[in-house]
Enzyme design. Structure first.
Site, PDB file in Angstrom:
ATOM      1  CD  GLU A   1     -24.419   0.152 -27.739  1.00  0.00           C
ATOM      2  OE1 GLU A   1     -24.317   1.341 -27.342  1.00  0.00           O
ATOM      3  OE2 GLU A   1     -24.883  -0.152 -28.851  1.00  0.00           O
TER       4      GLU A   1
ATOM      5  CD  GLU B   1     -28.916   3.004 -28.043  1.00  0.00           C
ATOM      6  OE1 GLU B   1     -28.250   3.040 -26.990  1.00  0.00           O
ATOM      7  OE2 GLU B   1     -28.771   3.823 -28.961  1.00  0.00           O
TER       8      GLU B   1
END
Length: 350
Positions: free
Chosen positions: A262, A186
């Site tokens: 995710e 991320e």
């Protein structure tokens, strides 16, 4: 869904094709059969460091029985190098040592005929203390984490030089189960856009002999391609609005397969919250149906099995209003499928 053995044979044929490269996946190159298989590629995430190794085999078998063909895991630097220059991969004397045999964990996944997505960070987030970075990094006032800062990258190299050789024989290209490796985590949300740092991390992995499919992960609607690299597959992380997130992902890379790195199956809890975060099964199913049916996508459930943040290893969140600091509880239950009715609901959708 095809058997995992057939999936492996398909991937091997694609890798051997003269007009196909794992770093440049596209539907045109792969063909409709690969597209269909990618759609039914259903994966599960759980961290070996949050579950006692006596339970690893049980959890992996249940993961396989749920219809998954891939296991995904983070690798926590702070546990594997608890002191500067002192490494522990299950053979140390530290409190968490028995949890840290990552090589054995991957081998157990292979024994259940599962593929593996390897996420070595070095930053992992995962609501883990300092995002999985060692606290002793803070002792160097000149060091800036998650950047091309020389002091930081020097320590990352030392860590990767200890970690990566442990798993190179378990790579797909060497006959093992690891078919995908993530670069950082991320990074687009971090906001620095230090692309030389991401390139450096990728180069360290390549120098270690990794030539599997590289991938980055972020939430496309908020991060765009800020954490991406040319020639590296982008994937999506999100809780809801699968349509919006995946449409944004396809705008960024219209010629690539859709991968949800995710899909947040639940959420974590903070101390003093008056409730336990839980996600209705119907909402969980709705987003899955969008991923599979509308976008022909693959999905990883974050989490499949949460486990426990032992000791003082739970992370925290900062918010712009009182009380500003929200520490996470020790349980990482996450309302994850293994311990809820979502476990039985998942195969019905697939």
């Amino acid at each position: 869904m095809k058997a995992t053995g057939e999936f492996r044979a398909l991937l091997r044929n694609l890798m051997d094709s003269s007009n196909f490269t794992l770093l440049e996946i596209s539907y045109n190159h792969a063909g409709s059969d690969f597209s269909t298989e990618w759609k039914t590629n259903s994966n599960r995430i759980w961290g070996y460091f949050r579950v006692h190794p006596q339970y690893w085999s049980d959890r992996i078998k249940k993961l396989r029985a749920s219809g998954a063909n891939t296991l995904e895991t983070y690798v926590p630097w702070n546990l594997h190098e608890p002191q500067r220059g002192v490494f522990d991969f299950g053979n140390g004397t530290f409190d968490m040592s028995q949890f840290l045999d990552v090589r054995r964990f991957i081998q157990m996944a292979r024994d259940e005929d599962l593929l593996v997505i390897f996420r070595p960070g070095p930053y992992i987030c995962s609501e883990f203390d300092f995002g999985g970075l060692p606290s002793w990094l803070l002792g160097d006032p000149e060091l800036k984490v998650r950047s091309s800062n020389a002091a930081y990258e020097a320590r990352v190299k030392i860590y990767f030089d200890a970690l990566l050789p442990l798993v190179t024989d378990l790579l797909w290209s060497n006959g093992g189960p690891i078919m995908m490796v993530q670069i950082e985590n991320e990074y687009g949300a971090f906001g620095t856009e230090d692309y030389p740092h991401l390139e450096y991390l990728k180069s360290l992995m390549e120098q270690a002999g990794i030539n599997e499919l590289f991938v980055t992960s972020d939430s496309p609607l908020t991060a765009g391609d800020k954490g991406a690299l040319p020639g590296v597959l982008q994937s999506a992380n999100f809780y809801d609005d699968a349509s919006g997130q995946l449409a944004a992902l396809l705008e960024l890379q219209p010629d690539k397969p859709v991968l949800v790195m995710e899909y947040w199956s639940g959420w974590f809890d903070h101390w003093y919250e008056p409730f336990h975060n839980a996600r209705p099964v119907a909402v969980f199913q709705e987003n899955l149906e969008v991923i599979f049916n509308n976008f022909n996508g693959s999905v990883n459930y974050y989490m499949y099995h949460g486990g426990t943040s032992f000791g003082f290893l739970a992370g925290a969140n900062v918010i712009p209003f009182f009380p500003n600091y929200l520490p996470d509880v020790s349980s990482y239950d996450y309302n994850a499928p293994l311990s809820t009715v979502k476990y039985k609901a998942t195969p019905q959708i697939m």
